[in-house]
Design an enzyme around this catalytic site. Structure first.
Site, short mmCIF file in Angstrom:
data_model
loop_
_atom_site.label_atom_id
_atom_site.label_comp_id
_atom_site.label_asym_id
_atom_site.label_seq_id
_atom_site.Cartn_x
_atom_site.Cartn_y
_atom_site.Cartn_z
N GLU A 160 0.82 -1.21 0.00
CA GLU A 160 0.00 0.00 0.00
C GLU A 160 0.86 1.26 0.00
OE1 GLU A 160 -3.81 0.01 0.88
OE2 GLU A 160 -3.84 -2.07 0.21
N HIS A 228 -3.71 1.69 7.85
CA HIS A 228 -2.34 1.94 7.37
C HIS A 228 -1.54 2.46 8.58
CE1 HIS A 228 -4.13 2.79 3.14
NE2 HIS A 228 -3.53 1.62 3.10
N CYS A 345 -2.47 11.31 4.07
CA CYS A 345 -2.89 10.36 3.02
C CYS A 345 -2.89 11.01 1.65
CB CYS A 345 -4.32 9.88 3.26
SG CYS A 345 -4.57 9.01 4.79
#
Ligand code: SUG
Length: 414
Positions: A160, A228, A345
């Protein structure tokens, strides 16, 4: 060498379909009406605030949505696809640029190039088809010989990107210690970053194994909604800013880090001051920890961090003490936050000489004005999940992106 933040421009198809199990904000907001125009303008305002701090700013572009190539590979098309496939083909999730790639600056690599590996994002179906469009953009933006852009790690090893990667260094251009954070399966939600993928990236980037750490994320953090690592930790230069419950073996990790980098400053927020739940709801750690040219570090937090009294108290007491974070800036990114995407993000950090980057991917205030004008004129004001089958809406979304590419001289990505 400068650290450049590449922000993903929020695409015109931004909506709340609740596609990410384990991302509690996205699940909570499933079915709500989204506001793509406001969302994209919030992102522009965040970039302007970064420029005002003296930081260098870049952009990544929205992907073609719906993704007709992906639907064709599934032997269907948008009109005939089931609603769950329509939603997964339409998601604007490429806005979260921290998931675009993992980046190792030239100073860390054995071959003196800056390496970028595109994330495969294979765990969530709506994100698994982002990588080809990301790869196309990175190959344009980083075409200079100073960079090596790698294809994604193959399935079944989930990756990711930079959201699970931290770098500690004396200065951005100096050699650093790279920390890869992975999850182990077995909890209520998927562990999206696999250790095997992180190890492959470290090899591809020619990192020195002696200065590379692989650290397990705490299963409790994943179970609490930290899908995350960048939801519970962030690093910049010598500073690691993390929640007490971010890592499975915090003492072991800190000891290894201190051995490699005695000057590291670990700012740990105890659970007794800010619970994991408060940290995840407020996105205290999904902040941009930056070094403005004047010196001192600034933490760029979402408005939700100011709204939480325990989080705001902790921040005030840190800034008024002797800690490494000298200032806090608040940005409004609530449309993205409602899908689980905070200030960190939305950006991908690349340490490089800005002159080696394709200028079409760099922005100043004047270019942000031109982008904002397209967003104001073209981005849908609102999208309700029930309307994603509406052909007029889809046509509008596709035209909006084309208009932006045109203005940025990037029609080649169409
Ligand atoms: O992958 N949300 C994203 C949020 C990503 C945040 N990125 C970082 N932490 N770096 C995700 O879960 C929700 C989209 C939807 O449900 O429509 C979504 O994909």
């Amino acid at each position: 060498m400068r650290e450049i933040n590449f922000d993903g421009i929020v695409g015109p198809s931004h909506n709340y379909a609740g596609l990410s199990p384990g991302n509690l904000a996205a699940t909570r907001n499933a079915g709500h009406v989204a506001h793509p125009r406001a969302a994209a303008l919030q992102g522009i305002a965040k970039m302007r605030a970064n420029l005002a701090l003296g930081l260098v700013q870049g952009i990544l572009l929205p992907h073609p949505r719906p993704d007709h190539h992906w639907l064709a590979a599934l032997a269907t098309d948008y009109a005939r696809a089931a609603p769950h496939l329509q939603a997964r083909a339409l998601s604007a999730s490429a806005m979260w640029a921290a998931n675009a790639a993992t980046v190792s600056p030239a100073a860390d690599s054995g071959d003196g190039r800056c390496h970028l590996t595109v994330a495969n994002l294979m765990t969530m179906p709506h994100r698994s088809h982002e990588w080809p469009a990301t790869l196309a953009q990175l190959r344009l933006a980083f075409a200079d010989a100073a960079f090596a852009v790698h294809e994604p790690i193959p399935a079944p090893f989930g990756d990711e990107g930079a959201a699970n990667h931290m770098r500690l260094c004396a200065a951005h251009g100096a050699p650093g210690v790279e920390v890869f954070v992975y999850g182990e399966p077995g909890g209520p939600f998927p562990a999206r970053q696999h250790r095997e993928a992180s190890e492959a990236i470290a090899r591809a980037h020619r990192l020195d194994p002696a200065r590379t750490l692989f650290v397990e994320q705490s299963p409790a953090a994943i179970a609490a909604g930290a899908f995350h690592n960048d939801v519970v930790a962030v690093a910049n230069e010598r500073t690691l800013f993390a929640h007490e419950e971010a890592f499975a073996d915090r003492a072991g990790f800190y000891a290894r880090l201190r051995a490699l980098m005695p000057e590291v400053e670990i700012v740990e927020v105890p659970a007794s001051r800010v619970s994991l739940d408060d940290a995840i709801r407020s996105y205290l750690f999904n902040a941009q920890l930056v070094s403005p040219p004047g010196g001192g570090q600034t933490l760029i937090v979402p408005g939700e961090a100011r709204d939480n009294p325990r989080v705001w108290d902790w921040l005030q007491s840190h800034v008024s003490g002797n800690g490494p974070i000298r200032a806090v800036e608040v940005v409004d990114v609530r449309e993205s936050m409602a899908n689980g995407g905070g200030p960190a993000c939305l950006r991908l950090r690349v340490v490089a000489d800005p002159a080696t980057i394709d200028p079409r991917f760099m922005v100043d205030d004047a270019k942000l004005d031109r982008i904002a004008a397209v967003i104001e004129a073209r981005w849908p004001e609102a999208i309700a999940v029930e309307s994603i089958g509406d052909t007029a809406l889809i046509a509008r979304i596709e035209e909006a992106r084309r208009a932006l590419l045109e203005v940025l001289d990037l029609a080649v990505l169409a």
